[in-house]
Design a protein around this motif. Sequence first.
Motif, PDB file in Angstrom:
ATOM      1  N   GLN A 307       0.888  -1.146  -0.019  1.00  0.00           N
ATOM      2  CA  GLN A 307      -0.044  -0.061  -0.220  1.00  0.00           C
ATOM      3  C   GLN A 307       0.851   1.373  -0.024  1.00  0.00           C
ATOM      4  O   GLN A 307       2.020   1.053   0.377  1.00  0.00           O
ATOM      5  CB  GLN A 307      -0.837   0.087   1.267  1.00  0.00           C
ATOM      6  CG  GLN A 307      -0.078  -0.242   2.616  1.00  0.00           C
ATOM      7  CD  GLN A 307      -1.244  -0.122   3.866  1.00  0.00           C
ATOM      8  OE1 GLN A 307      -1.964   0.709   3.860  1.00  0.00           O
ATOM      9  NE2 GLN A 307      -0.767  -1.323   4.666  1.00  0.00           N
ATOM     10  N   ASP A 308       0.315   2.421  -0.308  1.00  0.00           N
ATOM     11  CA  ASP A 308       0.956   3.624  -0.394  1.00  0.00           C
ATOM     12  C   ASP A 308       0.879   4.445   0.926  1.00  0.00           C
ATOM     13  O   ASP A 308      -0.035   3.960   1.751  1.00  0.00           O
ATOM     14  CB  ASP A 308       0.847   4.612  -1.697  1.00  0.00           C
ATOM     15  CG  ASP A 308      -0.640   4.930  -1.759  1.00  0.00           C
ATOM     16  OD1 ASP A 308      -1.316   4.893  -0.695  1.00  0.00           O
ATOM     17  OD2 ASP A 308      -1.181   5.257  -2.629  1.00  0.00           O
ATOM     18  N   GLY A 311      -2.870   4.451   2.234  1.00  0.00           N
ATOM     19  CA  GLY A 311      -3.449   3.349   2.247  1.00  0.00           C
ATOM     20  C   GLY A 311      -4.259   2.787   1.214  1.00  0.00           C
ATOM     21  O   GLY A 311      -4.995   2.049   1.144  1.00  0.00           O
ATOM     22  N   GLN A 312      -3.736   3.493  -0.111  1.00  0.00           N
ATOM     23  CA  GLN A 312      -4.370   2.867  -1.461  1.00  0.00           C
ATOM     24  C   GLN A 312      -3.376   1.608  -1.643  1.00  0.00           C
ATOM     25  O   GLN A 312      -2.096   1.578  -1.262  1.00  0.00           O
ATOM     26  CB  GLN A 312      -4.227   3.757  -2.540  1.00  0.00           C
ATOM     27  CG  GLN A 312      -4.654   5.309  -2.138  1.00  0.00           C
ATOM     28  CD  GLN A 312      -6.333   5.079  -1.950  1.00  0.00           C
ATOM     29  OE1 GLN A 312      -6.919   4.074  -2.374  1.00  0.00           O
ATOM     30  NE2 GLN A 312      -6.784   6.109  -1.252  1.00  0.00           N
ATOM     31  N   ILE A 313      -4.168   0.614  -2.248  1.00  0.00           N
ATOM     32  CA  ILE A 313      -3.564  -0.740  -2.377  1.00  0.00           C
ATOM     33  C   ILE A 313      -2.603  -0.597  -3.781  1.00  0.00           C
ATOM     34  O   ILE A 313      -3.214  -0.068  -4.761  1.00  0.00           O
ATOM     35  CB  ILE A 313      -4.579  -1.917  -2.696  1.00  0.00           C
ATOM     36  CG1 ILE A 313      -5.514  -1.946  -1.325  1.00  0.00           C
ATOM     37  CG2 ILE A 313      -3.896  -3.371  -2.751  1.00  0.00           C
ATOM     38  CD1 ILE A 313      -4.919  -2.069  -0.318  1.00  0.00           C
TER      39      ILE A 313
ATOM     40  N   PHE B  56     -10.831   5.301  -2.727  1.00  0.00           N
ATOM     41  CA  PHE B  56     -10.299   3.754  -2.385  1.00  0.00           C
ATOM     42  C   PHE B  56     -10.033   2.939  -3.435  1.00  0.00           C
ATOM     43  O   PHE B  56     -11.062   2.847  -4.427  1.00  0.00           O
ATOM     44  CB  PHE B  56     -10.922   3.191  -1.047  1.00  0.00           C
ATOM     45  CG  PHE B  56      -9.968   1.690  -0.743  1.00  0.00           C
ATOM     46  CD1 PHE B  56      -8.958   2.046  -0.390  1.00  0.00           C
ATOM     47  CD2 PHE B  56     -10.811   0.536  -0.769  1.00  0.00           C
ATOM     48  CE1 PHE B  56      -8.124   0.803   0.005  1.00  0.00           C
ATOM     49  CE2 PHE B  56     -10.038  -0.470  -0.038  1.00  0.00           C
ATOM     50  CZ  PHE B  56      -8.618  -0.345   0.008  1.00  0.00           C
ATOM     51  N   THR B  57      -8.991   2.219  -3.846  1.00  0.00           N
ATOM     52  CA  THR B  57      -8.633   1.511  -4.903  1.00  0.00           C
ATOM     53  C   THR B  57      -9.384   0.452  -4.992  1.00  0.00           C
ATOM     54  O   THR B  57      -9.677  -0.164  -6.160  1.00  0.00           O
ATOM     55  CB  THR B  57      -7.051   0.995  -4.752  1.00  0.00           C
ATOM     56  OG1 THR B  57      -6.747   0.730  -3.331  1.00  0.00           O
ATOM     57  CG2 THR B  57      -6.250   2.162  -5.263  1.00  0.00           C
ATOM     58  N   ASP B  58      -9.837  -0.250  -4.148  1.00  0.00           N
ATOM     59  CA  ASP B  58     -10.721  -1.485  -3.783  1.00  0.00           C
ATOM     60  C   ASP B  58     -12.013  -1.493  -2.990  1.00  0.00           C
ATOM     61  O   ASP B  58     -12.146  -1.971  -2.172  1.00  0.00           O
ATOM     62  CB  ASP B  58      -9.838  -2.475  -3.253  1.00  0.00           C
ATOM     63  CG  ASP B  58      -8.582  -2.749  -4.178  1.00  0.00           C
ATOM     64  OD1 ASP B  58      -8.517  -3.835  -4.848  1.00  0.00           O
ATOM     65  OD2 ASP B  58      -7.546  -2.104  -4.119  1.00  0.00           O
ATOM     66  N   LEU B  74      -8.912   9.186  -7.684  1.00  0.00           N
ATOM     67  CA  LEU B  74      -7.560   8.841  -7.354  1.00  0.00           C
ATOM     68  C   LEU B  74      -6.801   9.478  -8.479  1.00  0.00           C
ATOM     69  O   LEU B  74      -5.833  10.022  -8.288  1.00  0.00           O
ATOM     70  CB  LEU B  74      -7.401   7.433  -7.257  1.00  0.00           C
ATOM     71  CG  LEU B  74      -7.864   6.722  -5.956  1.00  0.00           C
ATOM     72  CD1 LEU B  74      -8.068   5.217  -6.051  1.00  0.00           C
ATOM     73  CD2 LEU B  74      -7.281   7.382  -4.771  1.00  0.00           C
ATOM     74  N   ASN B 106      -9.030   0.747   5.159  1.00  0.00           N
ATOM     75  CA  ASN B 106      -7.408   0.971   5.101  1.00  0.00           C
ATOM     76  C   ASN B 106      -6.806   2.185   4.984  1.00  0.00           C
ATOM     77  O   ASN B 106      -5.893   2.643   5.952  1.00  0.00           O
ATOM     78  CB  ASN B 106      -6.922   0.112   3.899  1.00  0.00           C
ATOM     79  CG  ASN B 106      -5.537  -0.508   4.073  1.00  0.00           C
ATOM     80  OD1 ASN B 106      -5.004  -0.867   5.183  1.00  0.00           O
ATOM     81  ND2 ASN B 106      -4.628   0.055   3.171  1.00  0.00           N
ATOM     82  N   PRO B 107      -7.236   3.288   4.267  1.00  0.00           N
ATOM     83  CA  PRO B 107      -6.810   4.541   4.243  1.00  0.00           C
ATOM     84  C   PRO B 107      -6.961   5.092   5.670  1.00  0.00           C
ATOM     85  O   PRO B 107      -5.780   5.668   6.087  1.00  0.00           O
ATOM     86  CB  PRO B 107      -7.530   5.337   3.266  1.00  0.00           C
ATOM     87  CG  PRO B 107      -8.091   4.265   2.531  1.00  0.00           C
ATOM     88  CD  PRO B 107      -8.380   2.986   3.180  1.00  0.00           C
ATOM     89  N   ILE B 108      -7.972   5.024   6.484  1.00  0.00           N
ATOM     90  CA  ILE B 108      -8.314   5.438   7.741  1.00  0.00           C
ATOM     91  C   ILE B 108      -7.064   4.717   8.846  1.00  0.00           C
ATOM     92  O   ILE B 108      -6.476   5.210   9.499  1.00  0.00           O
ATOM     93  CB  ILE B 108      -9.689   5.347   8.087  1.00  0.00           C
ATOM     94  CG1 ILE B 108     -10.586   6.228   7.428  1.00  0.00           C
ATOM     95  CG2 ILE B 108      -9.727   5.543   9.686  1.00  0.00           C
ATOM     96  CD1 ILE B 108     -11.799   6.033   7.716  1.00  0.00           C
ATOM     97  N   ARG B 110      -4.204   3.394   7.889  1.00  0.00           N
ATOM     98  CA  ARG B 110      -2.930   3.901   7.439  1.00  0.00           C
ATOM     99  C   ARG B 110      -2.568   5.226   7.956  1.00  0.00           C
ATOM    100  O   ARG B 110      -1.560   5.539   8.593  1.00  0.00           O
ATOM    101  CB  ARG B 110      -2.979   4.100   5.897  1.00  0.00           C
ATOM    102  CG  ARG B 110      -1.732   4.468   5.348  1.00  0.00           C
ATOM    103  CD  ARG B 110      -0.483   3.204   5.275  1.00  0.00           C
ATOM    104  NE  ARG B 110       0.594   3.476   4.836  1.00  0.00           N
ATOM    105  CZ  ARG B 110       1.804   4.072   5.551  1.00  0.00           C
ATOM    106  NH1 ARG B 110       1.770   3.980   6.821  1.00  0.00           N
ATOM    107  NH2 ARG B 110       2.718   4.121   4.866  1.00  0.00           N
TER     108      ARG B 110
END
Lengths: 413, 279
Positions: A307-308, A311-313, B56-58, B74, B106-108, B110
Amino acid sequence: MTNAAPSGSSTTRPNTWAQWPDANGRFGAFGGRYVAETLMPLVLDLEQEYIRAKADPKFQEEFDWLLEHYVGRPSPMYYAERLTKHFGGAKIYLKRDELNHTGAHKINNCIGQVLLARRMGKTRIIAETGAGQHGVATATICARFGLPCVVFMGETDVERQKPNVFRMKLLGAEIVPVSSDTGTLKDAMNEALRDWVTNVATTFYVIGTAAGPHPYPMLVRDFQSVIGREAREQILKAEGRLPDVLVAAIGGGSNAIGLFHPFLEDESVKMIGVEAGGHGVDTPMHAASLTGGLPGILHGNRTYLLQDEDGQIIDAHSISAGLDYPGIGPEHAFLHETGRATYRTCTDKEALEAFQLCTRLEGIIPALEPAHALARVGDIAKELGKDGLIVMNMCGRGDKDIFAVAGHLGMKI
Amino acid sequence: MTADRISATFAACAQNGRAAFVAYLMAADPDIETSYLNLVALSEAGADIIELGAPFTDPMADGVAIQKAALRALAAGGSLTVTLELARRFRSVNSKTPLIVMGYANPIHRMGFAAFARAAAEAGVDGVITVDLPPEEDAPLRTELAAHGLAVIRLATPTTTEKRMETVANGSSGFVYYVSVAGVTGAGVGAESDISAGVERARRISKLPVAVGFGVRTPEQAAVFARISDGVVVGSALVEEVRAAVEQGDPGSSVKRISVVAQSLSNAIASARAVRSVH
């Protein structure tokens, strides 16, 4: 126990490795159930059903019967004499799971999950696949039980795994190519989760690796642990002692956890997982989530992810479609953090070399996935020296890869 | 403020005999500047509450419309940090409309739960919806958000049983987001009677206002839901207007498009109960 948790572990550890996961589906700080609310009741039901199935001798009997008569277990434990001689170090044994029906370890897990689906009254099976081995195994079991099967596959993978796509179609499965993002395994998994949430009442999602929301990492591990149980018995019979090191390739990690788990209490046995290093872990083109990633939350579990900073995969890269995934099963994340298992990497180039070496020396065409493990077996054999003993999981055969390998070697077939 | 701003909005709508119009847009879609203008347009067109999607990517709980919006965002430099910057900018010109950040864990994770809660509160965010943090997993984030007075809006769905609704209710704040159909965002709509029963169950057990979302596309559908719930969430239909603007080569025209669609949705929701009383 010497394998106690290092200080600072966030949860209290039960006495043995075998007791993980805890009641919340955690392996230390990893695992859990990070799914949308729509799926949560189903995931809780699945856990209850699995507990009942495990206690039901009939379930176990049917599972064992199918493994013996349909899959062809136990798979042999083979002394790779020529590879041993070539590397000039420890004795190398190969656990021959590539001889299973459908050509890989994946089918062990598919049988277990489809039997569970039947117990739960589910009438439709879905699965995601990368290399296509899990898709083929799922489609095979669905044909055997007369269940409709839908397989989600990234469109990049559909292109590079054509033989398996055709195999699945022959078996009666419907293939859904997934075009979002890079069209690889993670996108297939996103799409399978979307289908599941939409058809939750009728559908069972057969996850192909020891990852996803609890109880999947646990039940996939349990179904795959037949590999390690057989291996333990076979190596004791062949060598009269336990191996020094177990080696297995890691994508999501199901073949590795299947081999490792029955040995976790054997303190003398070291375990080494081999992640896909792609073009090298110092480049952005790899799939080594433990070596090059950080803990995060994706696809139902907390685990190591590529991830970056936001938090993007990050897209994974590997020559092997089966290892091309930016995450890893949570139990491996736990074994990594506790140091019970260690993890190395192998580049695309090294895997290709190992692929050819094994084919020439042993007359075994390995899948590109275990070719990664084999590349590191050479180093480990030298490190251990002649008194050492290694068991490597030959988790799949390479028939599916010959077209891709020919391409990489600049040959046309 | 914060969670209070949400309660005050639902109370004011209830007093006026209507459901709240909850409008969703993806932050930084089609680009950061236009996204800001779209938010302002939404509030001016009658959105009572705004959900700001964090890209988010996913996005595995979203249908195609919002997946594509996330990828556009993005590509335009969107991130969780940019989402919070947009929130701050909106808040500097609008102190009334509650802002809810909706996204994935996930972004949160991170950014760190504590750092995120602090940054969100400072930006003037009022609540958070994290699609992949069910009640069993949201405690670490919930604790941090609660410390800043931010609401944790949980989802209830057609698969949430009576007993489980208690689990969902225990720890929810602001409102409960009732997902109208088992599926992804932008999917079809469930049967009205089932939704009505689900909303009632959520309302009775949680004692919170209940907003209905997923699959509401037209003013007519919005009106149906406005009669049986305390709020109607519209996302994909608005996001599709951004897509259409981008596809016509004029991303800036999304402001006008969103304004028009939001206005008609707002009118339909505002008059829904009055229309019924005529029948």
